[in-house]
Write a protein that holds these residues in place. Structure first.
Motif, PDB file in Angstrom:
ATOM      1  N   ASP A   1      85.831 128.215  91.968  1.00 41.51           N
ATOM      2  CA  ASP A   1      84.764 127.828  91.152  1.00 41.51           C
ATOM      3  C   ASP A   1      85.116 127.560  89.667  1.00 41.51           C
ATOM      4  O   ASP A   1      85.328 128.568  88.905  1.00 41.51           O
ATOM      5  CB  ASP A   1      83.652 128.722  91.220  1.00 41.51           C
ATOM      6  CG  ASP A   1      82.372 128.140  90.553  1.00 41.51           C
ATOM      7  OD1 ASP A   1      82.367 127.180  89.778  1.00 41.51           O
ATOM      8  OD2 ASP A   1      81.434 128.704  90.739  1.00 41.51           O
ATOM      9  N   THR A   2      85.231 126.402  89.047  1.00 45.94           N
ATOM     10  CA  THR A   2      85.728 126.302  87.891  1.00 45.94           C
ATOM     11  C   THR A   2      84.783 126.495  86.740  1.00 45.94           C
ATOM     12  O   THR A   2      84.916 126.618  85.746  1.00 45.94           O
ATOM     13  CB  THR A   2      86.447 124.954  87.607  1.00 45.94           C
ATOM     14  OG1 THR A   2      85.324 123.940  87.824  1.00 45.94           O
ATOM     15  CG2 THR A   2      87.545 124.542  88.459  1.00 45.94           C
TER      16      THR A   2
ATOM     17  N   VAL B   1      87.002 130.782  87.804  1.00 45.94           N
ATOM     18  CA  VAL B   1      87.679 130.560  86.543  1.00 45.94           C
ATOM     19  C   VAL B   1      87.247 131.060  85.440  1.00 45.94           C
ATOM     20  O   VAL B   1      87.654 131.739  84.622  1.00 45.94           O
ATOM     21  CB  VAL B   1      87.941 129.059  86.371  1.00 45.94           C
ATOM     22  CG1 VAL B   1      88.800 128.706  85.284  1.00 45.94           C
ATOM     23  CG2 VAL B   1      88.752 128.530  87.796  1.00 45.94           C
ATOM     24  N   GLN B   2      85.758 131.335  85.475  1.00 43.46           N
ATOM     25  CA  GLN B   2      85.227 131.844  84.022  1.00 43.46           C
ATOM     26  C   GLN B   2      85.527 133.434  84.105  1.00 43.46           C
ATOM     27  O   GLN B   2      85.950 133.631  82.981  1.00 43.46           O
ATOM     28  CB  GLN B   2      83.561 131.449  84.339  1.00 43.46           C
ATOM     29  CG  GLN B   2      82.840 132.051  83.023  1.00 43.46           C
ATOM     30  CD  GLN B   2      83.311 131.256  81.751  1.00 43.46           C
ATOM     31  OE1 GLN B   2      83.217 129.944  82.033  1.00 43.46           O
ATOM     32  NE2 GLN B   2      83.753 132.059  80.718  1.00 43.46           N
TER      33      GLN B   2
ATOM     34  N   ALA C   1      94.198 122.886  85.343  1.00 43.96           N
ATOM     35  CA  ALA C   1      95.339 123.837  85.493  1.00 43.96           C
ATOM     36  C   ALA C   1      94.902 125.324  85.674  1.00 43.96           C
ATOM     37  O   ALA C   1      95.748 125.986  86.230  1.00 43.96           O
ATOM     38  CB  ALA C   1      96.329 123.532  84.274  1.00 43.96           C
ATOM     39  N   LEU C   2      94.117 125.785  84.776  1.00 44.04           N
ATOM     40  CA  LEU C   2      93.842 127.299  85.068  1.00 44.04           C
ATOM     41  C   LEU C   2      93.429 127.589  86.310  1.00 44.04           C
ATOM     42  O   LEU C   2      93.544 129.014  86.800  1.00 44.04           O
ATOM     43  CB  LEU C   2      92.394 127.530  84.075  1.00 44.04           C
ATOM     44  CG  LEU C   2      92.407 126.931  82.703  1.00 44.04           C
ATOM     45  CD1 LEU C   2      91.377 127.307  81.714  1.00 44.04           C
ATOM     46  CD2 LEU C   2      93.711 127.369  81.847  1.00 44.04           C
ATOM     47  N   GLN C   3      92.897 126.753  87.199  1.00 41.83           N
ATOM     48  CA  GLN C   3      92.501 127.150  88.738  1.00 41.83           C
ATOM     49  C   GLN C   3      93.750 127.601  89.308  1.00 41.83           C
ATOM     50  O   GLN C   3      93.514 128.697  90.464  1.00 41.83           O
ATOM     51  CB  GLN C   3      92.182 125.969  89.410  1.00 41.83           C
ATOM     52  CG  GLN C   3      91.106 124.945  89.086  1.00 41.83           C
ATOM     53  CD  GLN C   3      90.943 123.745  89.804  1.00 41.83           C
ATOM     54  OE1 GLN C   3      90.270 124.189  90.979  1.00 41.83           O
ATOM     55  NE2 GLN C   3      91.350 122.724  89.555  1.00 41.83           N
TER      56      GLN C   3
ATOM     57  N   LEU D   1      95.446 132.151  92.936  1.00 44.84           N
ATOM     58  CA  LEU D   1      96.470 133.108  93.502  1.00 44.84           C
ATOM     59  C   LEU D   1      95.750 134.362  93.378  1.00 44.84           C
ATOM     60  O   LEU D   1      96.266 135.207  94.251  1.00 44.84           O
ATOM     61  CB  LEU D   1      97.670 133.009  92.667  1.00 44.84           C
ATOM     62  CG  LEU D   1      98.547 131.687  92.741  1.00 44.84           C
ATOM     63  CD1 LEU D   1      99.586 131.554  91.849  1.00 44.84           C
ATOM     64  CD2 LEU D   1      98.937 131.312  94.147  1.00 44.84           C
ATOM     65  N   ASP D   2      95.010 134.765  92.313  1.00 36.86           N
ATOM     66  CA  ASP D   2      94.474 135.974  92.034  1.00 36.86           C
ATOM     67  C   ASP D   2      93.432 136.335  93.382  1.00 36.86           C
ATOM     68  O   ASP D   2      93.476 137.294  94.076  1.00 36.86           O
ATOM     69  CB  ASP D   2      93.613 136.301  91.021  1.00 36.86           C
ATOM     70  CG  ASP D   2      94.490 136.409  89.741  1.00 36.86           C
ATOM     71  OD1 ASP D   2      95.722 136.563  89.965  1.00 36.86           O
ATOM     72  OD2 ASP D   2      93.971 136.195  88.625  1.00 36.86           O
ATOM     73  N   THR D   3      92.646 135.188  93.834  1.00 38.15           N
ATOM     74  CA  THR D   3      91.999 135.239  94.938  1.00 38.15           C
ATOM     75  C   THR D   3      92.430 135.443  96.197  1.00 38.15           C
ATOM     76  O   THR D   3      92.035 136.239  96.929  1.00 38.15           O
ATOM     77  CB  THR D   3      90.900 134.000  94.972  1.00 38.15           C
ATOM     78  OG1 THR D   3      90.408 133.756  93.563  1.00 38.15           O
ATOM     79  CG2 THR D   3      89.661 134.244  95.889  1.00 38.15           C
TER      80      THR D   3
END
Lengths: 419, 301
Positions: B64-65, B92-93, B113-115, B120-122
């Protein structure tokens, strides 16, 4: 709009070297069949201009990765898609250098047709033989030889005929029944999509027309019933409380409810109760359908087992005679164990003895030098820790193929075809 | 013609069902990367077919961006409820709030790009060993060389020059601890195949794909949807247009096309006549000629 009920899928492979016009030919097929979008064409125009070219380099349409565009070579298998109202096409585009044998083998493994390009000025060269041999080894049923760059030999019928004769002489060694020849110019577009005015002496069909009409529906094996079980479906809900279905893809033959079947390797027998799909039960399942089979009797079946017809069974064997293409930098180790994957089965196996290597340019056997390196093709005796249900690759491309995996690196190191 | 053949859509479907069952058999903890876009919806539909009459044995993973179309979130929640599957959301928030990534600034800023970091964290948090994606090889040139089973190292990176050979339909999903795979069951489908299939199977899709009236702004040759995230530049004005979207990304970067295709049939006809690729309206791909390849190497979808 065409009726999609009857549009078939044709998967074909191309192999060629840097300058025999392969990328141009693919670009031409995509361009003339109107499968190129404006923004793609704009990008190619821009990069052609940057390079100072006066014409639009159609070959750039197929160059994928950054390194390739910089070096002007194709380093891997790339897949392209186009469609006409009659058929959908998937092209496995592979480079043709000897060091890319593994990519050619990869591209050929899923293809039902191979396009071989011959430069009209050079005739049949080593590379032509290599590409043809790989197509034959991988049992691609149809082969089209495009004699390209006809514009550079004045569209001469004589030059063309000479190459056709030369090729036929060589092709006697191949195991491909359907070989066709077409004189083309990929650059000028002759006989690719549109008929060539300069070669009115050629009475055959254009390349695209041949691709659209070549008969492929009998390429699948509809004789030997083979159903490798991928997974067991047990819903555990009220509606399907006792449901036990065997999911997989038909690898050969035609299965019907009521068929008497044997489950291998156990040898237990039963009858097909139903063939299920999300869209309802079906009366017949054939290759390459993905279905779920239920049986009349409760028997223990798991992934890796194979459901076959009682009166037509594959060989159940631990000793294997295999033609292998080595895919890895590190050569094979005799007596070392590899993971062997065959249909939905996974076992361990050792390479026992290399019988001979094959010179892929001449098809000659090399028996004195058995040192195997990447891209080598060789015949080997293997032994697996558990029995496999096998057919010869010639008989069935699904139950006759296998891969080897290095246990330490997990890399796929070899592709094998059972003899 | 023999009656024992599948038409091209049925053959592609059979291939995808086979791939999805291989994922289930070869991995411990699979997830479907669910964006709410048509490709991931088709993959989810195929998963339903592959394991019928059992439930889909995969978690839906949504990144979710915070810049989604509201319609996408509503659609996602309804589908999760209908299928009875688990949903994992990476935000992303939250990645921004935790300082894992820094919001882009400047005139074309987006969270695209932040996604990658959030994704990867998720994946790591949920210990997914494979993510099933709706990527197609016809979408973009870097994707043309993607495998069905695509190996990612422990940093989630894709190494296009060192991919495993993939022969026949024998898929190698072997991996070490910490590594994972991306699997693309509809690799061989084109945009046209996807639409024909949605039409043929009557699959529900977000209304955004179908022509509707909306407030939009003309920028970079496309109709960008007007939203709280969009700051008008001089000379730009908000207009009401009948548009539809060919792909769904963030609301900040997904441009619409003017269209009167208000039914699936009309969309199929429109796609057949289209002269621009579907990603032609995506600002994320326009950044450079290798934008997609660069993002994929870092671990993007």
């Amino acid at each position: 709009m065409a009726n999609i009920d009857n549009t078939q899928l044709l998967r074909f492979t191309t192999a060629g070297s840097v300058d025999d016009g392969k990328s141009t030919l693919i670009g031409r097929l995509l361009y003339d069949s109107k499968s190129i979008f404006e923004d793609q064409l704009d990008a190619v125009k821009r990069s052609s201009e940057r390079k100072g070219l006066r014409h639009v380099e159609l070959a750039h349409l197929t160059d994928g990765l950054k390194d390739e565009r910089e070096q002007g070579i194709t380093i891997d298998v790339a897949y392209r898609y186009f469609a006409t109202p009659k058929r959908k096409f998937i092209i496995a585009d592979t480079p043709g250098h000897i060091q890319y044998t593994r990519n050619m083998v990869t591209g050929a493994s899923t293809a039902n047709l191979a396009l071989i390009l011959v430069d009209a000025r050079k005739g049949v060269i080593e590379q032509t033989c290599r590409h043809s041999f790989i197509a034959s080894l991988l049992q691609i049923p149809h082969l089209i030889v495009c004699v390209n760059k006809m514009d550079l030999v004045d569209y001469s019928e004589e030059a063309y005929n000479k190459i056709v004769e030369e090729y036929k002489e060589f092709a006697a060694k191949l195991e491909i029944n359907d070989i066709r020849f077409i004189p083309i110019s990929a650059l000028k577009g002759d006989n690719v999509v549109n008929r060539s005015e300069a070669m009115s002496w050629f009475k055959g069909s254009t390349l695209l027309n041949t691709l659209e009409t070549i008969h492929i529906s009998s390429d699948q094996n509809h004789v030997d019933c083979r159903f490798p079980v991928q997974t067991v479906i047990r819903p555990h809900n009220d509606e399907y409380h006792d449901y036990r279905g065997y999911a997989g893809r038909v690898a050969g033959g035609i299965f019907k409810p009521g068929d008497e079947v044997t489950v291998l390797p156990s040898g237990l027998e039963s009858k097909i109760k139903s063939i299920d799909t999300f869209d309802g039960k079906v009366e017949e399942a054939f290759s390459p359908m993905a279905v779920t089979i239920t049986l009349e009797d409760e028997i223990d079946i798991s992934r890796g087992d194979m459901i076959v017809r009682r009166n037509n069974q594959p060989q159940v064997a631990q000793g294997l005679d295999v033609m292998i293409c080595w895919l890895n930098n590190k050569g094979p180790q005799l007596r070392a164990k590899y993971i062997l994957k065959h249909t939905s089965n996974e076992v361990r196996a050792v390479l026992k003895e290399v019988l001979y290597k094959v010179d892929i340019n001449t098809l000659h056997r090399i028996e004195e030098d058995k040192e195997i390196q990447m891209n080598d093709i060789f015949r080997v005796k293997m032994r697996s820790t558990k029995p496999l249900m096998i057919d010869s690759y010639r008989r069935n491309r699904v139950t006759g193929s296998l891969i080897l995996i290095d246990e330490a690196t997990n890399e796929t190191v070899a592709a094998g075809m059972i003899i | 013609m023999s009656k024992y053949f599948l038409n091209h859509i049925k053959e592609l479907e059979a291939e995808a069902l086979f791939v999805l069952r291989e994922v289930f058999a070869q991995f411990e903890n699979p997830a479907i990367l669910f964006s709410g876009g048509k490709d991931s919806i088709v993959v989810t539909h195929l998963a339903r077919k592959a394991f019928f009459p059992a439930k889909i044995p995969f978690t839906l993973l949504h990144v979710d961006t915070g810049h989604n179309f509201p319609e996408t979130i509503a659609f996602r929640d309804a589908l999760v409820k209908e299928l009875g599957v688990k949903l994992a959301v990476g935000s992303v928030q939250e990645s921004i709030d935790q300082g894992r990534v820094v919001e882009e600034r400047g005139k074309n800023a987006s969270r695209n790009a932040l996604q990658t970091v959030t994704l990867l964290d998720t994946i790591e948090e949920n210990k997914f060993d494979v993510c099933i994606g709706g990527g197609r090889r016809d979408e973009e040139k870097a994707r043309a060389k993607e495998r069905f089973f695509s190996h990612r190292d422990e940093f989630g990176q894709w190494d296009p020059k060192n991919q495993r050979s993939e022969l026949w339909n024998i898929f190698n999903g072997k991996h070490h601890q910490g590594e994972h795979f991306r699997v693309f069951p509809i690799s061989n489908w084109t945009e046209m195949d996807v639409w024909q299939y949605i039409d043929m199977e009557n699959i529900a899709i977000p209304s955004l794909y179908i022509a509707h009236e909306r407030e939009v702004v003309w920028r970079d040759n496309t109709w960008l949807p007007f939203s709280d995230f969009l700051t008008l530049r001089s000379g730009e004005k908000v207009e009401r247009k009948q548009v539809r979207f060919r792909t769904l990304g963030d609301i900040t970067i997904t441009g619409g096309v003017e269209s009167d295709a208000d039914s699936l049939e009309k969309i199929v006809a429109e796609v057949a006549a289209a002269r621009q690729t579907e990603r032609g309206n995506r600002a994320d791909d326009k950044r450079s000629e290798t934008a997609m390849e660069d993002r994929k190497r870092d671990g993007y979808f």
